[in-house]
Design a protein around this motif. Structure first.
Motif, PDB file in Angstrom:
ATOM      1  N   THR A 161       0.836  -1.206   0.000  1.00 25.05           N
ATOM      2  CA  THR A 161       0.000   0.000   0.000  1.00 25.05           C
ATOM      3  C   THR A 161       0.870   1.255   0.000  1.00 25.05           C
ATOM      4  OG1 THR A 161      -1.768  -1.150   1.159  1.00 25.05           O
ATOM      5  CG2 THR A 161      -1.822   1.244   1.225  1.00 25.05           C
ATOM      6  N   GLN A 191      -8.849  10.757  -1.509  1.00 21.63           N
ATOM      7  CA  GLN A 191      -9.343   9.377  -1.512  1.00 21.63           C
ATOM      8  C   GLN A 191      -8.257   8.409  -1.044  1.00 21.63           C
ATOM      9  OE1 GLN A 191     -12.354   8.288  -1.857  1.00 21.63           O
ATOM     10  NE2 GLN A 191     -11.820   6.121  -1.758  1.00 21.63           N
ATOM     11  N   TRP A 192      -7.008   8.645  -1.479  1.00 24.82           N
ATOM     12  CA  TRP A 192      -5.907   7.782  -1.060  1.00 24.82           C
ATOM     13  C   TRP A 192      -5.674   7.885   0.444  1.00 24.82           C
ATOM     14  CZ3 TRP A 192      -2.339   4.070  -1.804  1.00 24.82           C
ATOM     15  CH2 TRP A 192      -2.368   3.435  -3.043  1.00 24.82           C
ATOM     16  N   LEU A 194      -7.929   8.374   2.674  1.00 24.68           N
ATOM     17  CA  LEU A 194      -8.969   7.544   3.296  1.00 24.68           C
ATOM     18  C   LEU A 194      -8.619   6.063   3.210  1.00 24.68           C
ATOM     19  CD1 LEU A 194     -12.215   9.315   2.009  1.00 24.68           C
ATOM     20  CD2 LEU A 194     -11.319   9.341   4.350  1.00 24.68           C
ATOM     21  N   LEU A 195      -8.154   5.630   2.032  1.00 24.75           N
ATOM     22  CA  LEU A 195      -7.777   4.236   1.850  1.00 24.75           C
ATOM     23  C   LEU A 195      -6.616   3.852   2.791  1.00 24.75           C
ATOM     24  CD1 LEU A 195      -7.914   4.011  -2.053  1.00 24.75           C
ATOM     25  CD2 LEU A 195      -9.481   2.927  -0.426  1.00 24.75           C
ATOM     26  N   GLU A 197      -5.950   5.169   5.704  1.00 23.30           N
ATOM     27  CA  GLU A 197      -6.481   5.045   7.064  1.00 23.30           C
ATOM     28  C   GLU A 197      -7.103   3.673   7.271  1.00 23.30           C
ATOM     29  OE1 GLU A 197      -6.130   6.730   9.667  1.00 23.30           O
ATOM     30  OE2 GLU A 197      -5.298   8.589   8.891  1.00 23.30           O
ATOM     31  N   GLU A 198      -7.844   3.196   6.262  1.00 23.70           N
ATOM     32  CA  GLU A 198      -8.499   1.885   6.376  1.00 23.70           C
ATOM     33  C   GLU A 198      -7.466   0.757   6.393  1.00 23.70           C
ATOM     34  OE1 GLU A 198     -11.303   1.378   3.206  1.00 23.70           O
ATOM     35  OE2 GLU A 198     -12.421   3.201   3.718  1.00 23.70           O
ATOM     36  N   THR A 199      -6.435   0.875   5.559  1.00 23.40           N
ATOM     37  CA  THR A 199      -5.450  -0.209   5.436  1.00 23.40           C
ATOM     38  C   THR A 199      -4.463  -0.216   6.593  1.00 23.40           C
ATOM     39  OG1 THR A 199      -5.615  -0.024   3.034  1.00 23.40           O
ATOM     40  CG2 THR A 199      -3.732  -1.246   3.894  1.00 23.40           C
ATOM     41  N   GLY A 201      -4.830   1.302   9.558  1.00 28.94           N
ATOM     42  CA  GLY A 201      -5.469   1.197  10.872  1.00 28.94           C
ATOM     43  C   GLY A 201      -5.156   2.350  11.796  1.00 28.94           C
TER      44      GLY A 201
END
Length: 201
Positions: A161, A191-192, A194-195, A197-199, A201
């Protein structure tokens, strides 16, 4: 009296002058490469821009390849230092880090490096040096990104990532050479973030 000899007194200013000359040459080389590309960037052109003699330039950098690989490496190091300086306390707001990382690929350094890559694809003497330089710069940028994002690379997918972010940043830098698409870039980066943050953690 145990005073300092004339030779010792003269050595420090001479070293300072030599260092300053070298830095002027490196900065001039990056500017020339960014503005004129490889074909238009000779040692003579760089020396003139730096305000030094061609002989002085060749004293510091015996070959054209020496000069330009050193120049891109120098500015890459400067940019790494500047990136760390933006976040002196280590891991930071990930959105801010994403935007700062992409900024690395939209300035004169990236333009100069791109000209060097294109030249290296055709120049056998240059190719191995640029390949090695880019690998080293890439590793350092990845390490900085991991630190600033507070990423745990022992977790599955995290390393890829972060590398994907850097690859995307390079792609955005390439696109920026043709058109200034700031608004679109900012939406993509948001958008990246946000991604990430999700990946991460």
């Amino acid at each position: 009296m145990g005073g300092v000899s004339t030779a010792e007194r003269d050595r420090v200013p001479k070293q300072d002058r030599s260092r300053a000359t070298r830095q002027r040459l490196l900065e001039a080389a990056v500017a020339c490469l960014a503005e004129h590309g490889w074909a238009g960037s000779t040692v003579a052109v760089v020396a003139e821009r730096a305000g030094v003699s061609r002989g002085a330039a060749q004293h510091h950098f015996p070959t054209r390849e020496d000069l330009f690989t050193a120049a891109v490496e120098y500015v890459a190091e400067e940019r790494s230092t500047a990136l760390r300086a933006l976040f002196p306390d280590g891991p930071a707001d990930r959105r801010a880090v994403v935007f700062a990382l992409v900024d690395l690929y939209t300035g004169p350094l990236f333009r100069a490096a791109l000209h060097l890559w294109v030249a290296a694809s055709d120049e056998d003497q240059l190719r191995p040096r640029v390949t090695e330089l880019e690998a080293r710069v890439g590793r350092e940028t990845h390490r900085i990104a991991v630190d600033l994002l507070g990423a745990d690379e022992s977790r599955p997918g995290v390393r890829e990532t972060v590398q994907g972010l850097l690859d995307m940043a390079r792609g955005l830098g390439l696109a920026n050479l043709l058109t200034d698409d700031t608004a679109r870039r900012e939406r993509v980066l948001a958008q990246w973030a946000l991604l990430l943050e999700e990946t991460l953690g």
